[in-house]
Design an enzyme around this catalytic site. Sequence first.
Site, PDB file in Angstrom:
ATOM      1  N   ASP A 197      35.455  -8.973  -5.563  1.00  0.00           N
ATOM      2  CA  ASP A 197      35.118  -8.675  -4.173  1.00  0.00           C
ATOM      3  C   ASP A 197      36.339  -8.183  -3.403  1.00  0.00           C
ATOM      4  O   ASP A 197      36.241  -7.260  -2.583  1.00  0.00           O
ATOM      5  CB  ASP A 197      34.459  -9.883  -3.482  1.00  0.00           C
ATOM      6  CG  ASP A 197      35.040 -11.215  -3.883  1.00  0.00           C
ATOM      7  OD1 ASP A 197      35.438 -11.371  -5.042  1.00  0.00           O
ATOM      8  OD2 ASP A 197      35.079 -12.131  -3.032  1.00  0.00           O
ATOM      9  N   LYS A 202      35.886 -12.365 -11.748  1.00  0.00           N
ATOM     10  CA  LYS A 202      35.422 -13.365 -10.781  1.00  0.00           C
ATOM     11  C   LYS A 202      35.670 -14.759 -11.381  1.00  0.00           C
ATOM     12  O   LYS A 202      34.820 -15.646 -11.378  1.00  0.00           O
ATOM     13  CB  LYS A 202      33.935 -13.146 -10.478  1.00  0.00           C
ATOM     14  CG  LYS A 202      33.402 -13.958  -9.293  1.00  0.00           C
ATOM     15  CD  LYS A 202      33.977 -13.525  -7.963  1.00  0.00           C
ATOM     16  CE  LYS A 202      33.324 -14.322  -6.822  1.00  0.00           C
ATOM     17  NZ  LYS A 202      33.982 -14.062  -5.530  1.00  0.00           N
ATOM     18  N   TYR A 255      24.757  -7.053 -19.424  1.00  0.00           N
ATOM     19  CA  TYR A 255      24.097  -5.899 -20.029  1.00  0.00           C
ATOM     20  C   TYR A 255      23.716  -6.130 -21.492  1.00  0.00           C
ATOM     21  O   TYR A 255      23.103  -5.268 -22.113  1.00  0.00           O
ATOM     22  CB  TYR A 255      24.990  -4.665 -19.918  1.00  0.00           C
ATOM     23  CG  TYR A 255      24.995  -4.050 -18.543  1.00  0.00           C
ATOM     24  CD1 TYR A 255      25.139  -4.841 -17.402  1.00  0.00           C
ATOM     25  CD2 TYR A 255      24.869  -2.682 -18.358  1.00  0.00           C
ATOM     26  CE1 TYR A 255      25.156  -4.288 -16.145  1.00  0.00           C
ATOM     27  CE2 TYR A 255      24.888  -2.122 -17.103  1.00  0.00           C
ATOM     28  CZ  TYR A 255      25.041  -2.922 -15.996  1.00  0.00           C
ATOM     29  OH  TYR A 255      25.055  -2.371 -14.737  1.00  0.00           O
ATOM     30  N   ASP A 307      30.297  -1.017 -13.791  1.00  0.00           N
ATOM     31  CA  ASP A 307      29.188  -0.154 -13.392  1.00  0.00           C
ATOM     32  C   ASP A 307      29.171   0.012 -11.878  1.00  0.00           C
ATOM     33  O   ASP A 307      29.064   1.121 -11.348  1.00  0.00           O
ATOM     34  CB  ASP A 307      27.871  -0.769 -13.887  1.00  0.00           C
ATOM     35  CG  ASP A 307      26.719   0.223 -13.856  1.00  0.00           C
ATOM     36  OD1 ASP A 307      26.944   1.411 -13.539  1.00  0.00           O
ATOM     37  OD2 ASP A 307      25.583  -0.188 -14.143  1.00  0.00           O
TER      38      ASP A 307
END
Length: 335
Positions: free
Chosen positions: A206, A173, A126, A230
């Site tokens: 995930d 991640k 972002y 988000d």
Amino acid sequence: MSKEHNITLIPGDGIGPEVTTSARSVIEAAGVKVKWDVVEAGAKVMDEYKTPLPDYVLESIKKNKIALKGPVTTPIGSGFRSVNVALRQTFNLYANVRPIKTYEGIPTRYDNVDLIIVRENTEDLYAGVEHKIGDYAAESIKIITKEASTRIAKFAFDMAEKQNRKKVTAVHKANIMKYSDGLFLNCAREVAAAHEDIPFEDMIVDAMSMKLVQTPEKYDVLVMPNLYGDILSDMAAGLVGGLGVAPGANIGDDIAVFESIHGSAPDIAGKNIANPTAAILSGVMMLRFIGEMEAADKIDNAIKAVLKEGKVVTVDLGGKASTDEFTEEVVKKIG
């Protein structure tokens, strides 16, 4: 007698003016004295100011330090990137806080969900560092810094301590993005080591998505980089009744902007059917932030009572009430 608060009010686009009017009415009904500085931003000022975020909006927020904001339309694919991102970066509103909570009376498959997503708010993808590579590719650069990662982890642990939360989970991640998400995770672990009284774990994003769908009641404070926050906050809102009941806050060292998670919903704007719960609950978060605890509790309890009864709720929650009728019912319960 409470003091008068100077607060910036940004009605926004679409359903924004309707839901922020509801929040304002409920806050005033709870006895909080507010001098509202109403400033327009978004699509409605584009023609006149050539920007959705005129300087007078920034000046008002800088002066008042506190703002309640409606949703603002962001152009997709071109033009001004995002009013929300611009506000967060201009005022260094580094913590995006999104409580996710089940309310009795709202139809959902889950019970006893009460978690908070703490999202780093200023960097990651972002940051908007991207460029085209000829006419065949584009590249976005993911920025993760030690300073921002440590700061958001400390914010999450401090919040957990103040609110007597039971666990902090860092979401990442790092198994794939070993440098960027690896740095975020290492910073979270270092902060966790200084807060041994609060259990800490980390979860790959995930796997976290699956766990939130399976057993959301097992999680408490989740801290994560910008993009994951988000996505997961919207997903988590779906577990408890949708974006219409999901409030949020953008918090920096000396300025805070409170707003619902949901967008401007132009398809239902002006129809008096929007659910103002998220905007009202964002107002509750704001009141707690400025120390108006009694009024915040009054409004929170009134919302709980109206939702539990289920007689005067909006269409998205299975009822037939208008925005105004729902607001009036909440005001009655404050009584």
